[in-house]
Design an enzyme around this catalytic site. Structure first.
Site, PDB file in Angstrom:
ATOM      1  N   CYS A  52       0.837  -1.211   0.000  1.00 39.39           N
ATOM      2  CA  CYS A  52       0.000   0.000   0.000  1.00 39.39           C
ATOM      3  C   CYS A  52       0.871   1.261   0.000  1.00 39.39           C
ATOM      4  O   CYS A  52       0.549   2.250  -0.665  1.00 39.39           O
ATOM      5  CB  CYS A  52      -0.916   0.029   1.221  1.00 39.39           C
ATOM      6  SG  CYS A  52      -2.028  -1.370   1.293  1.00 39.39           S
ATOM      7  N   ARG A 135      -7.868  -4.439  -3.028  1.00 41.44           N
ATOM      8  CA  ARG A 135      -7.448  -3.281  -3.840  1.00 41.44           C
ATOM      9  C   ARG A 135      -8.469  -3.079  -4.959  1.00 41.44           C
ATOM     10  O   ARG A 135      -8.326  -3.636  -6.051  1.00 41.44           O
ATOM     11  CB  ARG A 135      -6.042  -3.520  -4.412  1.00 41.44           C
ATOM     12  CG  ARG A 135      -5.014  -3.735  -3.330  1.00 41.44           C
ATOM     13  CD  ARG A 135      -3.621  -3.951  -3.863  1.00 41.44           C
ATOM     14  NE  ARG A 135      -2.807  -4.561  -2.827  1.00 41.44           N
ATOM     15  CZ  ARG A 135      -2.273  -3.919  -1.787  1.00 41.44           C
ATOM     16  NH1 ARG A 135      -2.425  -2.612  -1.682  1.00 41.44           N
ATOM     17  NH2 ARG A 135      -1.575  -4.557  -0.878  1.00 41.44           N
TER      18      ARG A 135
HETATM   19  C1  BEZ Z   1       0.580  -4.568   1.876  1.00 38.83           C
HETATM   20  O1  BEZ Z   1       1.758  -4.792   1.879  1.00 38.83           O
HETATM   21  O2  BEZ Z   1       0.108  -3.502   1.446  1.00 38.83           O
HETATM   22  C2  BEZ Z   1      -0.373  -5.607   2.371  1.00 38.83           C
HETATM   23  C3  BEZ Z   1      -0.016  -6.912   2.219  1.00 38.83           C
HETATM   24  C4  BEZ Z   1      -0.865  -7.900   2.699  1.00 38.83           C
HETATM   25  C5  BEZ Z   1      -2.048  -7.553   3.336  1.00 38.83           C
HETATM   26  C6  BEZ Z   1      -2.396  -6.231   3.443  1.00 38.83           C
HETATM   27  C7  BEZ Z   1      -1.556  -5.247   2.967  1.00 38.83           C
END
Ligand code: BEZ
Length: 236
Positions: A52, A135
């Site tokens: 993110c 997402r």
């Molecule tokens: C992330 O790195 O953005 C992420 C990875 C797994 C679950 C939620 C967020």
């Protein structure tokens, strides 16, 4: 989530569901506040997570490019406002990624601790996570109609060049009454007539426009200059 519960999700062609929310840039009334602009409403799973973070840095560094195509950005996660503020401050102060640093996220990030908006937009996919939004990307036109929806799972960061291509392609389809073929970019040939219309095959084949080339009744392309497209789509 209970078994057999019917979850309604907005679809392409629907009006974007309305909501009021608190964001890092103040209160918003969506999509009313964005009337006259294209807007990308997107969700991310959680603040203070690496994928993110890379997405926010990328999107923030392209904000002006999207604004130039009359497209505003609005983010959302099921975190609270103070988490959002702390995360965005940390990104600006500490994180460097792919040559981007000191990145300030100026577009609004919605707090949605009750998951009201995330549920309304079908951003919670229990098979992936009950507690985080996937997402999701909703591309909404100036009349508030949903024109494209794209979903990615938690582990996969989005391609923001592709999101920009989607916005430019949709505007091109509207402006020039055409469809855009696979991997289309401004300057590439477009498809006539527009998707979903049922032009008469014979008429199409006999098209006198020298820019139109028909290979068979179902496949006609037309030249459309990059400059002509960009002049219509981009603000000066
Ligand atoms: C992330 O790195 O953005 C992420 C990875 C797994 C679950 C939620 C967020």
């Amino acid at each position: 989530m209970e078994e057999n519960k019917v979850v309604s999700m907005p679809r392409i062609g629907d009006k974007a569901p309305e909501f009021k929310a608190v964001t890092t840039q103040g209160n918003i009334h969506f999509p009313n506040d964005y009337k006259g602009s294209w807007v990308i409403l997107f969700s991310h799973p959680a603040d203070f997570t690496p994928v993110c973070t890379s997405e926010f840095m990328t999107f923030a560094s392209m904000e002006e490019q999207f604004a130039n195509a009359n497209c505003m950005l609005v983010g959302l996660s099921v975190d609270g406002l103070y988490s959002h503020i702390a995360w965005l401050r940390t990104i600006k102060e500490k994180i460097e990624y792919k040559g981007m640093k000191d990145v300030e996220v100026k577009f609004p990030l919605i707090e949605d601790i009750t998951m009201e908006v995330a549920q309304k937009y079908g951003m919670i996919m229990p098979g992936e996570s009950n507690t985080k939004a996937v997402r999701a990307v909703f591309v909404i036109d100036p009349e508030g109609t949903i024109r494209a929806i794209i979903y990615y799972p938690l582990s996969l960061g989005r391609n923001f060049d592709e999101l920009y291509r989607v916005v430019v392609a949709l505007q091109t389809a509207d402006e020039f009454k055409v469809a855009t073929p696979a991997d289309w970019r401004p300057g590439d040939e477009v498809i006539v007539p527009p998707a979903g219309s049922c032009g008469i095959a014979k008429e199409r084949m006999e098209n006198k426009d020298e820019n139109v080339k028909c290979y068979d009744w179902f496949f006609c392309t037309k030249k459309l200059d990059k400059e002509t497209v960009l002049k219509k789509v981009l603000k000066k």
